[in-house]
Scaffold this motif. Sequence first.
Motif, PDB file in Angstrom:
ATOM      1  N   LEU A 163      88.707  14.045  67.096  1.00 62.52           N
ATOM      2  CA  LEU A 163      89.596  14.894  67.970  1.00 62.52           C
ATOM      3  C   LEU A 163      90.926  15.478  67.385  1.00 62.52           C
ATOM      4  O   LEU A 163      91.612  16.246  68.092  1.00 62.52           O
ATOM      5  N   VAL A 164      91.038  15.163  66.141  1.00 60.06           N
ATOM      6  CA  VAL A 164      92.519  15.662  65.416  1.00 60.06           C
ATOM      7  C   VAL A 164      92.324  16.415  64.373  1.00 60.06           C
ATOM      8  O   VAL A 164      91.543  16.123  63.663  1.00 60.06           O
ATOM      9  N   LEU A 165      93.270  17.601  64.448  1.00 62.14           N
ATOM     10  CA  LEU A 165      93.181  18.313  63.319  1.00 62.14           C
ATOM     11  C   LEU A 165      94.608  18.758  62.930  1.00 62.14           C
ATOM     12  O   LEU A 165      95.378  18.697  63.684  1.00 62.14           O
ATOM     13  N   ARG A 166      94.854  18.575  61.705  1.00 63.40           N
ATOM     14  CA  ARG A 166      96.162  18.892  61.072  1.00 63.40           C
ATOM     15  C   ARG A 166      96.218  19.702  60.128  1.00 63.40           C
ATOM     16  O   ARG A 166      95.328  19.795  59.359  1.00 63.40           O
ATOM     17  N   VAL A 167      97.008  20.876  60.498  1.00 65.89           N
ATOM     18  CA  VAL A 167      97.253  21.831  59.326  1.00 65.89           C
ATOM     19  C   VAL A 167      98.659  21.848  58.652  1.00 65.89           C
ATOM     20  O   VAL A 167      99.514  21.869  59.345  1.00 65.89           O
TER      21      VAL A 167
ATOM     22  N   VAL B 267      93.591  17.366  69.756  1.00 62.74           N
ATOM     23  CA  VAL B 267      94.908  17.481  69.543  1.00 62.74           C
ATOM     24  C   VAL B 267      94.897  18.021  68.069  1.00 62.74           C
ATOM     25  O   VAL B 267      94.518  17.707  66.913  1.00 62.74           O
ATOM     26  N   SER B 268      95.741  19.598  68.001  1.00 57.96           N
ATOM     27  CA  SER B 268      95.942  20.016  66.707  1.00 57.96           C
ATOM     28  C   SER B 268      97.302  20.214  66.456  1.00 57.96           C
ATOM     29  O   SER B 268      98.232  20.388  67.177  1.00 57.96           O
ATOM     30  N   VAL B 269      97.689  20.118  65.171  1.00 67.18           N
ATOM     31  CA  VAL B 269      99.061  19.767  64.713  1.00 67.18           C
ATOM     32  C   VAL B 269      99.121  20.957  63.508  1.00 67.18           C
ATOM     33  O   VAL B 269      98.555  20.682  62.666  1.00 67.18           O
ATOM     34  N   VAL B 270      99.938  21.985  63.692  1.00 65.47           N
ATOM     35  CA  VAL B 270     100.138  22.860  62.778  1.00 65.47           C
ATOM     36  C   VAL B 270     101.481  22.768  62.126  1.00 65.47           C
ATOM     37  O   VAL B 270     102.460  23.147  62.848  1.00 65.47           O
ATOM     38  N   GLY B 271     101.524  22.231  60.793  1.00 67.85           N
ATOM     39  CA  GLY B 271     103.246  22.340  60.265  1.00 67.85           C
ATOM     40  C   GLY B 271     104.147  21.722  61.040  1.00 67.85           C
ATOM     41  O   GLY B 271     105.453  22.390  61.078  1.00 67.85           O
ATOM     42  N   VAL B 272     104.180  20.588  61.443  1.00 65.44           N
ATOM     43  CA  VAL B 272     105.491  19.905  61.811  1.00 65.44           C
ATOM     44  C   VAL B 272     105.459  18.167  61.157  1.00 65.44           C
ATOM     45  O   VAL B 272     104.949  17.334  61.758  1.00 65.44           O
TER      46      VAL B 272
END
Lengths: 389, 389
Positions: free
Chosen positions: A326-330, A345-350
């Motif tokens: 369920l998790v995507l990290r960029v 839940v997607s996290v982009v650059g934090v």
Amino acid sequence: MPSEPTVPTVPTPDADVPATGPIPGFHAVVPAGGAGTRLWPLSRSGHPKFLHDLTGSGRTLLQATVDRLVPLAGPEGVLVVTGHRHAAAVAEQVPALLADAAGAERLLAEPSPRDSMAAIGLAAAVLLERHGDDVVLGSFAADQVIDGTAEFERAVREGVAGARAGYVVTVGIRATGPSTAFGYVRSGEPLGLPGAPTVHHALGFTEKPDEETAAAYLATGEYRWNAGMFIVRARVLLDHLAAQLPALAEGLRTLAAAWDGPDRATVLADVWPTLTKIAIDHAIAEPVAAAGGVAVVPGDFAWDDIGDFASLGGLLASPTLGDDALVLRVGAPDALVVPGGGRTVSVVGVPGVVVVDTADAVLVTTRAHAQSVKAAVDGWRERGRDDLL
Amino acid sequence: MPSEPTVPTVPTPDADVPATGPIPGFHAVVPAGGAGTRLWPLSRSGHPKFLHDLTGSGRTLLQATVDRLVPLAGPEGVLVVTGHRHAAAVAEQVPALLADAAGAERLLAEPSPRDSMAAIGLAAAVLLERHGDDVVLGSFAADQVIDGTAEFERAVREGVAGARAGYVVTVGIRATGPSTAFGYVRSGEPLGLPGAPTVHHALGFTEKPDEETAAAYLATGEYRWNAGMFIVRARVLLDHLAAQLPALAEGLRTLAAAWDGPDRATVLADVWPTLTKIAIDHAIAEPVAAAGGVAVVPGDFAWDDIGDFASLGGLLASPTLGDDALVLRVGAPDALVVPGGGRTVSVVGVPGVVVVDTADAVLVTTRAHAQSVKAAVDGWRERGRDDLL
């Protein structure tokens, strides 16, 4: 003025503590309380952190605590003290508490929170009623994480030897750094107890220090983290309590006498609200240490109380607590994500972000701000959203 | 080789463009397309950004675009071109498109996306069929935001005068800074057209520049942002197209001839898939500008295409897009939050953060990383989660 604490002079001639297997006469007490506010919205007042699997092990913190204690205390030697509103959840997670071979429950439900002295003291008094004067209890909070079972067991076994010798024994955790999140215990001379070579006098306790003080502590080699684990004969604990806070000791004795009989509810309703609200550290550990009655057994295992999300992140093998699909990290490899609502839940650059998704609340913070999460809980309370707390 | 574009030499002796009220013979075309990938998960391929109220105004971007054009084109003078899958949603948001007094629909549904030249060219050809040779069309994308209605209307009215004189007129937006997110148009000498004193020759277009180049552009005073707005006689547009891309022009003519008759579906199925996929900028604006046939009318209104969350954040009066009662900020006053899932969102100390909560996807990023959100969409596509896109 409270009386002078009793200081042991003549060790009781107990049998040796066995090196493996359950320790005869030893009972583990697990106080299961605390809201875990800094782990909100994962931890809620109605479903606090000890009921959660925070390590991804497949066992909740409570279950892992009980699992860790059964080899030392035996399958019927673990007793949990918790709040009335959590009793059903505790029983569901640890069904074996509901009755042992003698039919006695080992789940003590408090009508309301009255701090750790009442909780542990009630357990001590009930154990004394049930098992007599030789019983030794060890108290281990339900929301701590330990890595290093063999060393933990060794420390507890030596601690029981120290307790049989009349001491209030605390476990001093080897500090991995000058933490400002924990209190410290200072060790003195070895006590030279048979079967407990590492047990030392405890010179005293200190509350959470600032970082400079903590570093100075560690430089002496005499200080360890105080994990709030106590091992002590139930009789010794209650005698100390009778000397320090006689009314509280008397109330607990009354409760324990009625506990396994028909009048428990009546006596609880009468007595419980009158009990002094005080932490065991202030009620017993500090004054007894000052009088020389506390010992410390070193525990060289990894330990954490998972106080906040930074602490949680440090314990996890992967930065996802839950279903990683369920998790995507960029560009955010260290993002700590708890996908607890079934959503992606997607996290982009934090960098350093913490994202907790639940059915009714999403929290976004950073590891650096982990200690401030309580402010969010306070904020929602001020807005009247008690349903979220 | 395409033929040389036609350059107007003798302005047509049209009537003056009125200073207020609907402009006779003017029709507004609204291409409603584009997935708005950098606004995911708010914008989805099945529910793209033009269908959303992104400004908190109570009107979607599409509705606000139509609202803005009705005073210029009249209540039956606005036509929308969109993809087949969005036609129902467009009709629901702008029901007046479904029929005008003559019973003709003003909602053109494309069977598949074939870029902006096919979309705008189809509208031009249909308008020519319906309204004859004098019709002037203005094309305005459905997902742009404008603040400054009077100045917008003035620019369009002058643009229509320029179009009647035979030019392809583009609106050049006053740049508020050296943006690298937009293309630029360069102005030359004034055309001296009656009723259109601010209309200049357009010397050419440039694609999105780097920041240094953009700053150099602005220093000359000759460059403005190219908002992709075109005002042109339908006949002129299609004649340019016939010169540049004759097959595409012919296909659109065939489609338009059948559009309001019984064979529309058959002809669409035959012709639509054969149309050249090309942007109107490359098909018409650039080659015609090189030949001197493009004019620019300055538009000194505030404009944005809401390309990403940083752009969206800059447009909002409050940093919450949605119900502010669902949002709690602690030490993060500028956190841009879209509470779109009904859940509460708490932000504790994450400066510049962007949090978008929807029913099936939570996105956490920062304004500085807003352009990278597309990578999250790509990531979920690679994982086969097309349901999220």
